[in-house]
Scaffold this motif. Structure first.
Motif, PDB file in Angstrom:
ATOM      1  N   ARG A  47       0.844  -1.288   0.054  1.00  0.00           N
ATOM      2  CA  ARG A  47       0.256   0.032  -0.048  1.00  0.00           C
ATOM      3  C   ARG A  47       0.749   1.303  -0.034  1.00  0.00           C
ATOM      4  O   ARG A  47       0.189   2.293   0.034  1.00  0.00           O
ATOM      5  CB  ARG A  47      -0.800   0.086   1.236  1.00  0.00           C
ATOM      6  CG  ARG A  47      -1.883  -0.947   1.376  1.00  0.00           C
ATOM      7  CD  ARG A  47      -2.996  -0.833   0.143  1.00  0.00           C
ATOM      8  NE  ARG A  47      -4.106  -1.955   0.325  1.00  0.00           N
ATOM      9  CZ  ARG A  47      -5.132  -1.939   0.081  1.00  0.00           C
ATOM     10  NH1 ARG A  47      -5.611  -0.740  -0.227  1.00  0.00           N
ATOM     11  NH2 ARG A  47      -5.928  -2.815   0.198  1.00  0.00           N
ATOM     12  N   ILE A  49       2.680   2.512   2.304  1.00  0.00           N
ATOM     13  CA  ILE A  49       2.223   3.657   3.781  1.00  0.00           C
ATOM     14  C   ILE A  49       3.468   3.165   4.698  1.00  0.00           C
ATOM     15  O   ILE A  49       3.698   2.009   4.922  1.00  0.00           O
ATOM     16  CB  ILE A  49       1.082   2.952   4.235  1.00  0.00           C
ATOM     17  CG1 ILE A  49      -0.104   3.527   3.253  1.00  0.00           C
ATOM     18  CG2 ILE A  49       0.533   3.734   5.396  1.00  0.00           C
ATOM     19  CD1 ILE A  49      -1.514   2.963   3.441  1.00  0.00           C
ATOM     20  N   ALA A  62       0.637   7.843  10.284  1.00  0.00           N
ATOM     21  CA  ALA A  62       0.362   6.965   9.000  1.00  0.00           C
ATOM     22  C   ALA A  62       0.610   7.930   7.970  1.00  0.00           C
ATOM     23  O   ALA A  62      -0.079   9.048   7.559  1.00  0.00           O
ATOM     24  CB  ALA A  62      -0.942   6.658   8.879  1.00  0.00           C
ATOM     25  N   GLY A  64       1.517   8.187   3.694  1.00  0.00           N
ATOM     26  CA  GLY A  64       1.551   7.630   2.435  1.00  0.00           C
ATOM     27  C   GLY A  64       2.843   8.169   1.691  1.00  0.00           C
ATOM     28  O   GLY A  64       3.086   9.140   1.686  1.00  0.00           O
TER      29      GLY A  64
END
Length: 133
Positions: A47, A49, A62, A64
């Motif tokens: 993903r 992340i 979190a 990205g």
């Protein structure tokens, strides 16, 4: 006479290569001395992340990393003041946070709290230490 005709005076000679390596090593030591312990973090490669924790405040970020770096969430708990470890079960999308007060499990997709378990932390603190001779 040849010393008088040399293009460089003794004070203008280039430093020897090993002097540069020593200077670089000293600079590296100076920067790593203040770094402290590594912060807890885990990468969800599929993903793109990164989850990383502020070990002294208990906040888990979190971030990205797909197209640049963008933070899209911060996980906080009122009782949690520190984080010692993070782990990710990518198959089930569960992020586990080992806090100083409990073990937290979050849904890694939407960052919602799934469970909070105090019993494992309390049991670990009361177990006697074994001495190895």
């Amino acid at each position: 006479m040849s010393q008088l005709l040399s293009p460089q005076a003794p004070s203008q000679r280039r430093p020897r290569p090993y002097v540069r390596y020593i200077a670089a090593a000293l600079a590296l030591c100076a920067t790593t001395a203040d770094a402290g312990p590594p912060r807890p973090e885990v990468v969800w490669a599929e993903r793109q992340i990164v989850f990383w924790a502020e070990a002294d405040t208990g906040a888990v970020h979190a971030v990205g990393i797909r197209q640049g770096v963008s933070e899209f969430g911060v996980l906080r708990a009122p009782q949690r003041r520190g984080v010692s470890q993070l782990s990710l079960d990518a198959r089930n999308a569960v992020l586990t946070v080992w806090g100083d007060d409990a073990i937290y499990r979050y849904d890694a997709h939407n960052l919602r709290l799934l469970s909070r378990n105090e019993t494992r932390i309390a049991r670990a603190a009361t177990q006697p230490h074994r001495w190895v001779e």
